[in-house]
Design a protein around this motif. Sequence first.
Motif, PDB file in Angstrom:
ATOM      1  N   GLU A   3       0.836  -1.268   0.027  1.00  0.00           N
ATOM      2  CA  GLU A   3      -0.016  -0.048   0.055  1.00  0.00           C
ATOM      3  C   GLU A   3       0.796   1.203   0.007  1.00  0.00           C
ATOM      4  OE1 GLU A   3      -4.261  -1.234   2.085  1.00  0.00           O
ATOM      5  OE2 GLU A   3      -2.879   0.071   3.352  1.00  0.00           O
ATOM      6  N   CYS A   5      -0.035   5.519   0.103  1.00  0.00           N
ATOM      7  CA  CYS A   5      -0.946   6.743   0.445  1.00  0.00           C
ATOM      8  C   CYS A   5      -0.476   7.976  -0.290  1.00  0.00           C
ATOM      9  CB  CYS A   5      -0.619   6.945   2.007  1.00  0.00           C
ATOM     10  SG  CYS A   5      -1.934   8.299   2.361  1.00  0.00           S
ATOM     11  N   ARG A  28      -7.535   1.193  -2.968  1.00  0.00           N
ATOM     12  CA  ARG A  28      -8.180   0.373  -1.807  1.00  0.00           C
ATOM     13  C   ARG A  28      -9.331   1.239  -1.041  1.00  0.00           C
ATOM     14  NH1 ARG A  28      -4.077  -3.749  -0.051  1.00  0.00           N
ATOM     15  NH2 ARG A  28      -4.266  -5.054  -1.776  1.00  0.00           N
ATOM     16  N   ILE A  67      -5.535   5.349  -0.591  1.00  0.00           N
ATOM     17  CA  ILE A  67      -4.739   4.346  -0.325  1.00  0.00           C
ATOM     18  C   ILE A  67      -4.811   3.413  -1.429  1.00  0.00           C
ATOM     19  CG2 ILE A  67      -3.999   2.388   1.004  1.00  0.00           C
ATOM     20  CD1 ILE A  67      -3.814   5.216   2.625  1.00  0.00           C
ATOM     21  N   THR A  90       6.268   6.779   6.437  1.00  0.00           N
ATOM     22  CA  THR A  90       5.178   6.357   7.309  1.00  0.00           C
ATOM     23  C   THR A  90       4.154   7.225   7.517  1.00  0.00           C
ATOM     24  OG1 THR A  90       6.627   4.395   7.770  1.00  0.00           O
ATOM     25  CG2 THR A  90       4.375   4.691   8.857  1.00  0.00           C
ATOM     26  N   ASP A  95      -7.791   5.652  10.364  1.00  0.00           N
ATOM     27  CA  ASP A  95      -8.350   4.341  10.385  1.00  0.00           C
ATOM     28  C   ASP A  95      -7.413   3.600  11.462  1.00  0.00           C
ATOM     29  OD1 ASP A  95      -6.229   3.830   8.513  1.00  0.00           O
ATOM     30  OD2 ASP A  95      -7.801   3.045   6.909  1.00  0.00           O
ATOM     31  N   GLY A  96      -6.237   3.999  11.764  1.00  0.00           N
ATOM     32  CA  GLY A  96      -5.333   3.220  12.569  1.00  0.00           C
ATOM     33  C   GLY A  96      -3.984   2.581  11.750  1.00  0.00           C
ATOM     34  N   THR A  97      -4.392   2.625  10.367  1.00  0.00           N
ATOM     35  CA  THR A  97      -3.191   2.023   9.608  1.00  0.00           C
ATOM     36  C   THR A  97      -2.018   3.143   9.515  1.00  0.00           C
ATOM     37  OG1 THR A  97      -4.402   2.692   7.579  1.00  0.00           O
ATOM     38  CG2 THR A  97      -4.846   0.592   8.373  1.00  0.00           C
ATOM     39  N   THR A  98      -0.902   2.580   9.087  1.00  0.00           N
ATOM     40  CA  THR A  98       0.267   3.197   8.804  1.00  0.00           C
ATOM     41  C   THR A  98       1.055   2.961   7.776  1.00  0.00           C
ATOM     42  OG1 THR A  98       1.711   1.655  10.221  1.00  0.00           O
ATOM     43  CG2 THR A  98       0.739   3.693  11.592  1.00  0.00           C
ATOM     44  N   PRO A  99       0.585   3.099   6.441  1.00  0.00           N
ATOM     45  CA  PRO A  99       1.027   2.780   5.127  1.00  0.00           C
ATOM     46  C   PRO A  99       2.130   3.847   4.782  1.00  0.00           C
ATOM     47  CG  PRO A  99      -1.097   4.112   4.690  1.00  0.00           C
ATOM     48  CD  PRO A  99      -0.637   3.747   6.116  1.00  0.00           C
TER      49      PRO A  99
END
Length: 131
Positions: A3, A5, A28, A67, A90, A95-99
């Motif tokens: 992924e 961003c 995504r 994403i 990073t 949403d708590g993700t770290t792409p």
Amino acid sequence: MIEICVVGAHLSGMVLNRELLAEAGVLRRAVATEPCYRLFALAGGPPRRPGLLRVAAGQGAAIATEIWALPEDGFGRFVAGIPAPLCIGTLLLADGTTPKGFLVEPEGLHGAEDITRFGGWRAFIASLATA
């Protein structure tokens, strides 16, 4: 798939989105960042490009992003083509993700306009059309 961003010219329908599509990129989701970023319209171009900079707590805002997922080899080719002062780091998303995603080196902010108030690149570009 890896992924990545994106916050500006690579967003779906924007001028550089074709670069993601050329590497078999798949959209995504759309999600905002955590409110710890400032968004800038960088000097130079075309095309116009944004720069996303992480800042201290309480100094930033949530910024709209997308994403995308790329195959490993496509991710490598895509990232290899990113010119300074943009870079990949990073990101912290709501949403708590770290792409991994686009950031700007502080040196790239010379002559840039702070456009954080728009909440994202699309809103900034739309404001240019109505100005």
